[in-house]
Design an enzyme around this catalytic site. Structure first.
Site, short mmCIF file in Angstrom:
data_model
loop_
_atom_site.label_atom_id
_atom_site.label_comp_id
_atom_site.label_asym_id
_atom_site.label_seq_id
_atom_site.Cartn_x
_atom_site.Cartn_y
_atom_site.Cartn_z
CD GLU A 44 -2.75 1.06 2.53
OE1 GLU A 44 -3.61 0.14 2.51
OE2 GLU A 44 -2.62 1.85 3.50
CE1 TYR A 76 -10.06 9.83 -4.00
CE2 TYR A 76 -11.04 10.79 -2.03
CZ TYR A 76 -10.93 10.72 -3.41
OH TYR A 76 -11.69 11.55 -4.19
CB ALA A 155 -18.59 1.38 2.79
#
Length: 332
Positions: A44, A76, A155
């Site tokens: 990541e 993000y 979500a």
């Protein structure tokens, strides 16, 4: 509208639909043993804040590219400070490297129309894999979450939106110790299952330092819904390289490190953490290696590393675990 599966462009007037299985590369499709017999690993990256940080990210990306991770994900840039840079670099990773790139997508601060536009932009960049998150309030990750007046609340809604707009592969977040806003673990488990039922193909956990929490999460999901419990739950690790990294880990997870882990790091730090930085780092690498080995032994489908845009610590852990590492990691 939905997005054309070949060109990745939005097509007005075409009804939204849930995509059928296609040949688009996916995270789940990458979760098979590597040539050296090890399980897959992934990494990541975080949005760089300036040109120097961006150069460091690209050095790490090229180092990892030679190690053949199953996929890479880009978090993000919440709050607007790094969104444009994040979107640009995510697209470049997808176009200019061999890395399967997963874009994070959050509902924070976005209307539905803005979210549709972002999804379309990623599609135009050739990105078909997204990790869908509600997201944290900018500047205060553990603060009160406020829905955009024209946005989505959960979500699960965002998962359905992405799946309905074209040929996308969607993952979601899972929380071994429960999300800090969930009243209890049963509620948290039901919410995860609802995201999986909405179309998510896998989940990536919040980082943890006690493997038992991960194992109990797997058990809870399987007990709640056997079909959804069969979907991969990818554990997230972060090698601790300094006591400052400990603070970062706790900020990201909203959880204090287990007492035993902190004691090992503090023993290594002694009376002078700065002078004993190498000892703290060695202890952190050892702890991450132990966690990784137990996860492998317990049948985890993949090891997902938070890198903070450095390759060296992750490379050391992988080497300790018996991975064939062909790259020479030069970043710290």
């Amino acid at each position: 509208m939905s997005f054309d599966n070949v060109r990745g462009r939005s097509t007005p007037g075409r009804p939204s639909r849930t995509p059928q299985v296609s040949g688009t590369p996916s995270v789940v499709g990458q979760l098979r043993p590597r040539a050296d017999g090890t399980i897959p690993f992934s990494v990541e990256f975080n949005p760089p804040r300036d040109e120097a940080a961006e150069a460091r990210l690209w050095r790490a990306a090229r180092e990892f590219e030679r190690m053949h991770p199953a996929f890479v994900s880009m978090t993000y840039g919440a709050g607007g400070s790094t969104r444009d840079r994040t979107a640009r670099i995510t697209g470049q990773l997808a176009r200019e490297t061999t890395l399967l790139t997963v874009a994070h997508l959050t509902a924070v601060g976005h209307s539905v129309s803005e979210l549709r536009s972002i999804i379309g932009s990623y599609a135009d960049a050739g990105i078909r894999n997204m990790l869908v998150l509600r997201g944290d309030p900018p500047g205060e990750p553990l603060g009160e979450w406020t829905k955009h007046p024209e946005g989505v609340e959960y979500a699960e809604e965002l998962v359905r939106m992405v799946c309905g707009l074209g040929d996308f592969h969607v993952g979601v977040a899972s929380f071994p110790q429960g999300h800090h806003r969930s009243p209890d673990l049963d509620h948290d488990t039901r919410y995860l299952v609802s995201k999986l039922r909405a179309g998510a193909e896998y989940s990536i956990t919040q980082m943890f330092f006690d493997v038992d929490h991960y194992l109990r999460l797997r058990d809870r999901v399987a007990a709640c819904d056997a079909e959804q419990g069969a979907k991969p739950i990818i554990p997230e690790l972060m090698p601790i390289t300094s006591l400052r990294t400990v603070q970062r880990a706790e900020e990201l997870s909203g959880r204090a490190l287990p007492a035993g882990v902190m004691q090992r790091l503090e023993r290594a730090a002694g009376d002078d953490p700065e002078a004993n930085r190498s000892a703290v780092r060695a202890a952190g690498i050892e702890i991450a290696t132990e966690i990784g080995q137990r996860l492998i032994d317990e049948g985890a489908p993949c090891l997902h590393f938070i890198t903070l845009n450095f390759a060296k610590a992750t490379t050391e852990v992988l080497t300790n675990l018996g991975y064939t590492v062909t790259a020479t990691a030069v970043s710290a």
